[in-house]
Design an enzyme around this catalytic site. Structure first.
Site, PDB file in Angstrom:
ATOM      1  N   LYS A 137       0.818  -1.221   0.000  1.00 48.63           N
ATOM      2  CA  LYS A 137       0.000   0.000   0.000  1.00 48.63           C
ATOM      3  C   LYS A 137       0.848   1.266   0.000  1.00 48.63           C
ATOM      4  O   LYS A 137       0.404   2.315  -0.470  1.00 48.63           O
ATOM      5  CB  LYS A 137      -0.933   0.000   1.207  1.00 48.63           C
ATOM      6  CG  LYS A 137      -2.009  -1.070   1.122  1.00 48.63           C
ATOM      7  CD  LYS A 137      -2.949  -1.009   2.318  1.00 48.63           C
ATOM      8  CE  LYS A 137      -4.046  -2.061   2.189  1.00 48.63           C
ATOM      9  NZ  LYS A 137      -4.992  -2.040   3.336  1.00 48.63           N
ATOM     10  N   LYS A 195      -6.186  -9.579  -5.483  1.00 51.44           N
ATOM     11  CA  LYS A 195      -7.417  -9.738  -4.722  1.00 51.44           C
ATOM     12  C   LYS A 195      -8.389  -8.617  -5.046  1.00 51.44           C
ATOM     13  O   LYS A 195      -7.993  -7.465  -5.251  1.00 51.44           O
ATOM     14  CB  LYS A 195      -7.086  -9.725  -3.225  1.00 51.44           C
ATOM     15  CG  LYS A 195      -8.256 -10.030  -2.318  1.00 51.44           C
ATOM     16  CD  LYS A 195      -7.874  -9.882  -0.854  1.00 51.44           C
ATOM     17  CE  LYS A 195      -7.683  -8.436  -0.482  1.00 51.44           C
ATOM     18  NZ  LYS A 195      -7.688  -8.210   0.978  1.00 51.44           N
ATOM     19  N   LYS A 225     -11.200  -2.596  -2.555  1.00 44.06           N
ATOM     20  CA  LYS A 225     -11.718  -1.242  -2.713  1.00 44.06           C
ATOM     21  C   LYS A 225     -10.652  -0.293  -3.255  1.00 44.06           C
ATOM     22  O   LYS A 225     -10.970   0.768  -3.787  1.00 44.06           O
ATOM     23  CB  LYS A 225     -12.196  -0.710  -1.350  1.00 44.06           C
ATOM     24  CG  LYS A 225     -13.185  -1.591  -0.628  1.00 44.06           C
ATOM     25  CD  LYS A 225     -13.326  -1.155   0.822  1.00 44.06           C
ATOM     26  CE  LYS A 225     -14.139  -2.161   1.617  1.00 44.06           C
ATOM     27  NZ  LYS A 225     -14.223  -1.816   3.051  1.00 44.06           N
TER      28      LYS A 225
END
Length: 326
Positions: free
Chosen positions: A111, A192, A195
């Site tokens: 991230k 995966k 969002k």
């Protein structure tokens, strides 16, 4: 009854991965577990999010929990920020964790990659996640495969704390569903469903209408071979569709593959199965959103119960580590 704790961020719409990977298992076990299900709004702050949007999505997530089938008479549903013991306990655990442990967290690397400025909370949030779990003496934590590393950190911190200060924490075990534990992005089947991935075509939101679901499944990435076979390594796109069909129909992806010779037929059946699965939840969800006062009251009732349990754990840990009682 097993004590269970899990949570979902309100940082975006609930999607099919949230349901198949978590919510459906929560619902299936709600009559046999002593379960605490948390909307982890503090975790959502690790990324930029508009304050009004965060409040709205927190209520939408609560409505989503109910629409998916969770019964507040059987489980405890609450917002993480309504229970101050989470952050108080997180500090005790941050003083137990090491930089090396947090540096090894792969989600932080994923991230934070490519960002010049990364919030400290993104680095330390696995410790807050550990506090979320340990605050409730949870013996079992339903997690996706991608969260297993964080649960192992939780287990390590609990064990280390107990070693230094006495038997304070329950060391939890992971429970991972066997079918569709990882629901993959329809456009990037090696990733995966999430969002955070920009393309909305890769993600099926949990309460989407039938036309949108059919359109996204039709455009799902497959390959040029034209052979329907279940092979997640060599054929990730086709295998992802078979996983979705299996999860929606309680079948086996390998067995289902033998029913198809064309990708188009497979996609049509996947779309129909998902629409049938989602339609009744969508109807309940839209009805629940019309009563904000009741959603807020639900979260208040859940927080009251959660506070009682989490505060007791925090006080036990604070006393063990040597903090002076007030």
């Amino acid at each position: 009854m097993a004590r269970v704790l899990s949570g979902i961020q309100p940082s975006g719409d609930l999607h099919l991965g949230n349901y198949l990977g978590a919510l459906r298992q929560w619902v299936a076990r709600q009559s046999v577990d002593d379960a605490y299900y948390c909307i982890v709004d503090l975790h959502a702050l690790t990324q930029a999010i508009d304050p009004a949007e965060l409040r709205r999505r927190t209520l939408e997530t609560a409505a989503g929990f109910l629409a998916a089938g969770l019964d507040p008479e059987q489980v405890t549903i609450f917002a993480q920020s309504h229970v101050p013991a989470h952050t108080r306990l997180a500090w005790l655990l941050e003083c137990t964790a090491t930089m090396g442990e947090l540096n090894r967290m792969t989600q932080f690397k994923d991230k934070g990659r490519g960002n010049e400025s990364v919030r400290v909370g993104l680095f330390t949030y696995p410790v807050l996640m550990a506090a979320d779990i340990l605050a409730y003496d949870a013996s079992h934590v339903p997690v996706g495969e991608d969260q297993r590393q964080h649960l192992e950190l939780t287990r390590d911190l609990a064990t280390r704390f107990n070693h230094h200060y006495g038997e304070v924490f329950v060391v939890p075990e992971a429970t991972i569903p066997q079918v569709a534990a990882r629901v993959m992005d329809l456009q990037q089947p090696d990733r995966k469903m999430s969002k955070s991935i920009p393309s909305p075509l890769g993600r099926i939101d949990l309460f989407e209408d039938a036309d949108a679901i059919a359109k996204k499944v039709k455009k799902a990435v497959t390959d040029a071979e034209g052979i329907v076979a279940y092979d997640p390594i060599a054929k990730p796109g086709v295998s992802s569709l078979l996983d979705l069909l299996a999860a929606a129909t309680n079948g086996s992806p390998m067995d289902l593959a033998g029913n198809y010779t064309r990708y188009g037929d497979l996609k049509n059946d996947v779309a129909e199965a998902l629409i049938s699965l989602i339609a009744p939840m969508r109807e309940r969800y839209l009805g629940l959103l019309g009563d904000e006062a009741e959603l807020r009251a639900l979260l208040a009732r859940g927080a009251e119960k959660a506070n009682t349990v989490a505060n007791a754990t925090y006080e036990r840990a604070a006393s063990a580590i040597g903090l002076l009682e007030r």
